[in-house]
Design an enzyme around this catalytic site. Structure first.
Site, PDB file in Angstrom:
ATOM      1  N   ARG A  79       0.802  -1.222   0.000  1.00  0.00           N
ATOM      2  CA  ARG A  79       0.000   0.000   0.000  1.00  0.00           C
ATOM      3  C   ARG A  79       0.835   1.271   0.000  1.00  0.00           C
ATOM      4  O   ARG A  79       0.342   2.326  -0.390  1.00  0.00           O
ATOM      5  CB  ARG A  79      -1.018  -0.027   1.137  1.00  0.00           C
ATOM      6  N   GLU A 116       6.618 -12.329  13.894  1.00  0.00           N
ATOM      7  CA  GLU A 116       6.212 -13.058  15.091  1.00  0.00           C
ATOM      8  C   GLU A 116       6.634 -14.525  15.002  1.00  0.00           C
ATOM      9  O   GLU A 116       7.141 -15.095  15.959  1.00  0.00           O
ATOM     10  CB  GLU A 116       4.695 -12.945  15.271  1.00  0.00           C
TER      11      GLU A 116
END
Length: 193
Positions: A79, A116
């Site tokens: 984006r 993560e």
């Protein structure tokens, strides 16, 4: 949660009417892309000419550094590619695409960073950044700051200097700002994570 939990981080960047309009275009999608995630769909802003104009004008008004303090704008895939080139063009600057690994032909500069669970890699073409070129890094969202910090490392490994960061949205409570160090930074909209 809905748009009512989104607030303008820099009130001077746009009028209250423009802020309400921009926020009204952001869709909140619960449990996407997985359960427990509250996804903020920013894509409707790009489909709306008024929303896109408000966004670009507000980004310029909220720049964390003066336009004389950077030479180019770098946007993160995906984006950051949607508003980064328009912002750069409006400011009379060039645009540098920071891509996910494997999307650019060699040779490239690459920087990996921890996720993560696992890792990701960002790349730029090896000729994208000139030595000592000052770069403003832009992206749609800052959460933990991992990809933004990796973008900084990537720009610096290519010989550039990071002038600052600008984000459209910032997730509060994830402390992403800490990952950016002492660089100037700005975000237009803030919302809880």
């Amino acid at each position: 949660m809905s748009q009512t939990d989104i607030h303008v981080a820099n009130a001077a960047s746009m009028s209250q009417d423009d802020a309400r309009y921009l926020i009204s275009l952001i869709r909140t999608v619960p449990d996407f892309p997985r359960e427990g995630i509250l996804f903020r769909d920013f894509m409707p802003v790009f489909a709306d000419s008024r929303g896109l104009r408000i966004l670009l004008d507000a980004l310029i008004a909220a720049l964390p550094v003066h336009t004389d303090e950077f030479d180019a704008v770098a946007g993160l895939e995906a984006r950051g590619f949607l508003f980064g080139p328009a912002l750069a063009a409006q400011l009379g600057k060039g645009f540098i695409a920071i891509r996910k690994a494997g999307k650019l032909p060699p040779p490239v500069h690459a920087c990996s960073y921890a996720l993560e669970y696992g890792k990701a890699t960002l790349e730029i073409e090896d000729t994208s950044v000139r030595n000592n070129e000052r770069i403003l890094i832009v992206d749609d969202l800052i959460a933990t700051g991992g990809s933004a910090a990796a973008a900084k490392d990537l720009i610096e490994s290519a010989g550039g200097k990071v002038a600052g960061y600008e984000f459209v949205m910032e997730l509060e409570g994830l402390d992403g700002r800490t990952a950016l160090g002492d660089y100037p930074y700005g975000s237009l909209l803030k919302m809880p994570a």
